[in-house]
Design a protein around this motif. Sequence first.
Motif, PDB file in Angstrom:
ATOM      1  N   SER A  40       0.638  -1.127   0.117  1.00 59.30           N
ATOM      2  CA  SER A  40      -0.126   0.395  -0.014  1.00 59.30           C
ATOM      3  C   SER A  40       0.634   1.284   0.380  1.00 59.30           C
ATOM      4  O   SER A  40       2.334   1.066   0.196  1.00 59.30           O
ATOM      5  CB  SER A  40      -0.912  -0.083   1.109  1.00 59.30           C
ATOM      6  OG  SER A  40       0.388   0.084   1.882  1.00 59.30           O
ATOM      7  N   LYS A  41       0.029   1.994  -0.466  1.00 65.66           N
ATOM      8  CA  LYS A  41       0.728   3.285  -0.236  1.00 65.66           C
ATOM      9  C   LYS A  41       1.747   4.078   0.972  1.00 65.66           C
ATOM     10  O   LYS A  41       2.519   4.335   1.806  1.00 65.66           O
ATOM     11  CB  LYS A  41       0.325   4.732  -0.491  1.00 65.66           C
ATOM     12  CG  LYS A  41       0.727   6.220  -0.977  1.00 65.66           C
ATOM     13  CD  LYS A  41      -0.234   6.860  -1.600  1.00 65.66           C
ATOM     14  CE  LYS A  41       0.505   8.472  -1.939  1.00 65.66           C
ATOM     15  NZ  LYS A  41      -0.294   9.715  -3.013  1.00 65.66           N
ATOM     16  N   GLU A  42       0.834   3.205   2.297  1.00 65.65           N
ATOM     17  CA  GLU A  42       1.220   4.107   3.124  1.00 65.65           C
ATOM     18  C   GLU A  42       2.886   3.154   3.891  1.00 65.65           C
ATOM     19  O   GLU A  42       3.458   3.602   4.499  1.00 65.65           O
ATOM     20  CB  GLU A  42      -0.047   3.373   4.512  1.00 65.65           C
ATOM     21  CG  GLU A  42      -0.834   4.178   4.647  1.00 65.65           C
ATOM     22  CD  GLU A  42      -1.856   4.152   3.193  1.00 65.65           C
ATOM     23  OE1 GLU A  42      -2.070   2.739   2.710  1.00 65.65           O
ATOM     24  OE2 GLU A  42      -2.656   5.386   3.043  1.00 65.65           O
ATOM     25  N   THR A  43       2.841   1.958   3.435  1.00 63.77           N
ATOM     26  CA  THR A  43       3.786   0.782   3.985  1.00 63.77           C
ATOM     27  C   THR A  43       4.615   1.829   2.740  1.00 63.77           C
ATOM     28  O   THR A  43       5.875   1.206   3.519  1.00 63.77           O
ATOM     29  CB  THR A  43       3.603  -0.547   2.926  1.00 63.77           C
ATOM     30  OG1 THR A  43       2.218  -1.567   3.837  1.00 63.77           O
ATOM     31  CG2 THR A  43       4.623  -1.246   3.551  1.00 63.77           C
ATOM     32  N   GLU A  45       5.616   4.160   2.283  1.00 63.09           N
ATOM     33  CA  GLU A  45       5.596   5.393   2.504  1.00 63.09           C
ATOM     34  C   GLU A  45       6.699   5.254   4.346  1.00 63.09           C
ATOM     35  O   GLU A  45       7.689   6.202   4.195  1.00 63.09           O
ATOM     36  CB  GLU A  45       4.806   6.848   3.581  1.00 63.09           C
ATOM     37  CG  GLU A  45       4.749   7.636   2.325  1.00 63.09           C
ATOM     38  CD  GLU A  45       5.283   8.988   1.577  1.00 63.09           C
ATOM     39  OE1 GLU A  45       6.051   8.480   2.025  1.00 63.09           O
ATOM     40  OE2 GLU A  45       4.889   8.832   0.253  1.00 63.09           O
ATOM     41  N   LYS A  46       6.108   4.795   5.391  1.00 57.33           N
ATOM     42  CA  LYS A  46       6.785   3.812   6.482  1.00 57.33           C
ATOM     43  C   LYS A  46       8.443   3.501   5.575  1.00 57.33           C
ATOM     44  O   LYS A  46       9.187   3.683   6.915  1.00 57.33           O
ATOM     45  CB  LYS A  46       5.934   2.674   6.679  1.00 57.33           C
ATOM     46  CG  LYS A  46       5.002   3.702   7.440  1.00 57.33           C
ATOM     47  CD  LYS A  46       4.412   2.325   8.053  1.00 57.33           C
ATOM     48  CE  LYS A  46       2.768   2.790   8.531  1.00 57.33           C
ATOM     49  NZ  LYS A  46       2.155   1.940   9.209  1.00 57.33           N
ATOM     50  N   GLU A  47       8.466   2.790   4.830  1.00 54.63           N
ATOM     51  CA  GLU A  47      10.306   1.861   4.692  1.00 54.63           C
ATOM     52  C   GLU A  47      10.818   2.946   3.830  1.00 54.63           C
ATOM     53  O   GLU A  47      12.155   3.707   4.301  1.00 54.63           O
ATOM     54  CB  GLU A  47       9.486   0.909   3.355  1.00 54.63           C
ATOM     55  CG  GLU A  47       9.215  -0.700   4.305  1.00 54.63           C
ATOM     56  CD  GLU A  47       8.765  -1.289   3.163  1.00 54.63           C
ATOM     57  OE1 GLU A  47       9.210  -1.281   1.612  1.00 54.63           O
ATOM     58  OE2 GLU A  47       7.925  -2.601   3.282  1.00 54.63           O
ATOM     59  N   LYS A  48      10.533   4.614   3.098  1.00 58.53           N
ATOM     60  CA  LYS A  48      11.195   4.772   2.723  1.00 58.53           C
ATOM     61  C   LYS A  48      11.763   5.813   3.768  1.00 58.53           C
ATOM     62  O   LYS A  48      13.068   5.664   3.946  1.00 58.53           O
ATOM     63  CB  LYS A  48      10.223   5.941   1.943  1.00 58.53           C
ATOM     64  CG  LYS A  48      11.086   7.307   0.795  1.00 58.53           C
ATOM     65  CD  LYS A  48      10.190   7.621   0.410  1.00 58.53           C
ATOM     66  CE  LYS A  48      10.914   9.195  -0.436  1.00 58.53           C
ATOM     67  NZ  LYS A  48       9.909   9.308  -1.268  1.00 58.53           N
ATOM     68  N   GLN A  49      10.558   5.810   5.044  1.00 61.76           N
ATOM     69  CA  GLN A  49      11.259   7.104   6.161  1.00 61.76           C
ATOM     70  C   GLN A  49      12.308   6.793   7.042  1.00 61.76           C
ATOM     71  O   GLN A  49      13.059   6.577   6.671  1.00 61.76           O
ATOM     72  CB  GLN A  49       9.635   7.026   6.236  1.00 61.76           C
ATOM     73  CG  GLN A  49       9.189   8.251   5.904  1.00 61.76           C
ATOM     74  CD  GLN A  49       7.606   8.796   6.605  1.00 61.76           C
ATOM     75  OE1 GLN A  49       7.655   8.081   8.365  1.00 61.76           O
ATOM     76  NE2 GLN A  49       7.093   9.779   6.211  1.00 61.76           N
TER      77      GLN A  49
END
Length: 53
Positions: A40-43, A45-49
């Motif tokens: 998902s988009k949220e996942t 973003e979390k991995e990128k951060q």
Amino acid sequence: MPHPASSATMSAKPDMAGIEKFSKSKVKKIATQEKNLLPSKETMEKEKQAREG
């Protein structure tokens, strides 16, 4: 060496006898299950951060 007329006949007109006799009632009904293999988009973003931080 194959006979040229027989190979031309086979490619021009396929045998449809089996298709004409086919009965839809013999086909099993199944429920389609879709799989989403992408995160998902949220996942994402979390991995990128997590990588940046």
